[in-house]
Write a protein that holds these residues in place. Structure first.
Motif, mmCIF file in Angstrom:
data_model
loop_
_atom_site.group_PDB
_atom_site.id
_atom_site.type_symbol
_atom_site.label_atom_id
_atom_site.label_comp_id
_atom_site.label_asym_id
_atom_site.label_seq_id
_atom_site.Cartn_x
_atom_site.Cartn_y
_atom_site.Cartn_z
ATOM 1 N N GLY A 19 0.789 -1.226 0.000
ATOM 2 C CA GLY A 19 0.000 0.000 0.000
ATOM 3 C C GLY A 19 0.819 1.273 0.000
ATOM 4 N N PHE A 20 2.121 1.147 0.202
ATOM 5 C CA PHE A 20 2.963 2.331 0.273
ATOM 6 C C PHE A 20 3.037 3.074 -1.057
ATOM 7 N N ALA A 21 2.874 2.369 -2.155
ATOM 8 C CA ALA A 21 2.921 3.006 -3.472
ATOM 9 C C ALA A 21 1.848 4.085 -3.602
ATOM 10 N N ALA A 22 0.711 3.897 -2.963
ATOM 11 C CA ALA A 22 -0.363 4.890 -3.025
ATOM 12 C C ALA A 22 0.069 6.195 -2.367
ATOM 13 N N LEU A 23 0.855 6.109 -1.287
ATOM 14 C CA LEU A 23 1.345 7.328 -0.641
ATOM 15 C C LEU A 23 2.342 8.056 -1.524
ATOM 16 N N ARG A 24 3.184 7.321 -2.186
ATOM 17 C CA ARG A 24 4.168 7.947 -3.084
ATOM 18 C C ARG A 24 3.502 8.558 -4.303
ATOM 19 N N ALA A 25 2.327 8.075 -4.661
ATOM 20 C CA ALA A 25 1.630 8.579 -5.837
ATOM 21 C C ALA A 25 0.861 9.874 -5.558
ATOM 22 N N LEU A 26 0.780 10.279 -4.295
ATOM 23 C CA LEU A 26 0.058 11.499 -3.957
ATOM 24 C C LEU A 26 0.731 12.736 -4.559
ATOM 25 N N ASP A 27 -0.067 13.760 -4.748
ATOM 26 C CA ASP A 27 0.455 15.049 -5.209
ATOM 27 C C ASP A 27 1.554 15.512 -4.245
ATOM 28 N N PRO A 28 2.649 16.075 -4.759
ATOM 29 C CA PRO A 28 3.751 16.505 -3.893
ATOM 30 C C PRO A 28 3.340 17.460 -2.767
ATOM 31 N N THR A 29 2.392 18.340 -3.030
ATOM 32 C CA THR A 29 1.931 19.264 -1.995
ATOM 33 C C THR A 29 1.235 18.505 -0.869
ATOM 34 N N VAL A 30 0.426 17.546 -1.224
ATOM 35 C CA VAL A 30 -0.270 16.724 -0.237
ATOM 36 C C VAL A 30 0.749 15.898 0.544
ATOM 37 N N ARG A 31 1.732 15.352 -0.154
ATOM 38 C CA ARG A 31 2.771 14.567 0.528
ATOM 39 C C ARG A 31 3.520 15.406 1.556
ATOM 40 N N LEU A 32 3.844 16.649 1.226
ATOM 41 C CA LEU A 32 4.547 17.514 2.179
ATOM 42 C C LEU A 32 3.703 17.794 3.413
ATOM 43 N N LYS A 33 2.410 18.004 3.222
ATOM 44 C CA LYS A 33 1.520 18.207 4.361
ATOM 45 C C LYS A 33 1.444 16.945 5.220
ATOM 46 N N LEU A 34 1.402 15.805 4.562
ATOM 47 C CA LEU A 34 1.367 14.540 5.289
ATOM 48 C C LEU A 34 2.665 14.330 6.069
ATOM 49 N N VAL A 35 3.798 14.683 5.477
ATOM 50 C CA VAL A 35 5.085 14.575 6.172
ATOM 51 C C VAL A 35 5.073 15.442 7.423
ATOM 52 N N ASP A 36 4.583 16.667 7.310
ATOM 53 C CA ASP A 36 4.508 17.550 8.479
ATOM 54 C C ASP A 36 3.626 16.944 9.577
ATOM 55 N N ALA A 37 2.479 16.400 9.172
ATOM 56 C CA ALA A 37 1.572 15.790 10.153
ATOM 57 C C ALA A 37 2.224 14.574 10.817
ATOM 58 N N LEU A 38 2.920 13.771 10.043
ATOM 59 C CA LEU A 38 3.574 12.590 10.599
ATOM 60 C C LEU A 38 4.716 12.963 11.541
ATOM 61 N N LYS A 39 5.456 14.008 11.212
ATOM 62 C CA LYS A 39 6.531 14.455 12.104
ATOM 63 C C LYS A 39 5.963 14.978 13.419
ATOM 64 N N SER A 40 4.831 15.654 13.352
ATOM 65 C CA SER A 40 4.168 16.123 14.558
ATOM 66 C C SER A 40 3.679 14.937 15.396
ATOM 67 N N LEU A 41 3.084 13.958 14.716
ATOM 68 C CA LEU A 41 2.632 12.748 15.398
ATOM 69 C C LEU A 41 3.816 12.038 16.046
ATOM 70 N N GLN A 42 4.936 11.986 15.362
ATOM 71 C CA GLN A 42 6.133 11.351 15.898
ATOM 72 C C GLN A 42 6.600 12.042 17.183
ATOM 73 N N ALA A 43 6.637 13.353 17.149
ATOM 74 C CA ALA A 43 7.076 14.106 18.331
ATOM 75 C C ALA A 43 6.119 13.886 19.507
ATOM 76 N N ASP A 44 4.817 13.925 19.230
ATOM 77 C CA ASP A 44 3.828 13.704 20.285
ATOM 78 C C ASP A 44 3.950 12.295 20.877
ATOM 79 N N ALA A 45 4.133 11.309 20.001
ATOM 80 C CA ALA A 45 4.254 9.928 20.470
ATOM 81 C C ALA A 45 5.523 9.744 21.305
ATOM 82 N N ARG A 46 6.607 10.385 20.914
ATOM 83 C CA ARG A 46 7.844 10.305 21.711
ATOM 84 C C ARG A 46 7.626 10.909 23.100
#
Length: 81
Positions: A19-46
């Motif tokens: 399923g990871f291919a679907a994430l790579r296929a996202l629009d670059p702008t959407v991917r950058l927003k998702l990266v920001d959200a995931l980094k925030s989630l990572q910090a909160d989880a830590r």
């Protein structure tokens, strides 16, 4: 051929998920927003993992540490895609 430990799919097992291919296929702008959200989630989880460890709740600390690791793996994988 690179040593096994240096191969991308060994260092980041998320890359092997079908399923990871679907994430790579996202629009670059959407991917950058998702990266920001995931980094925030990572910090909160830590933070939660650290708090659980300090309060002697080791099973929950391990859980939150795993959440942080996978959020980071996914963020890095789609950021470099």
């Amino acid at each position: 051929m690179a040593d096994r430990s240096m191969r991308a799919e060994v260092r980041n097992p998320v890359l092997q998920l079908p399923g990871f291919a679907a994430l790579r296929a996202l629009d670059p702008t959407v991917r950058l927003k998702l990266v920001d959200a995931l980094k925030s989630l990572q910090a909160d989880a830590r933070d939660r993992a650290d708090k659980c460890w300090r309060t002697h709740k080791a099973p929950m600390a391990v859980y939150w540490k795993a959440v942080a690791v996978y959020a980071g793996h996914i963020a890095r994988a789609i950021n470099h895609g």
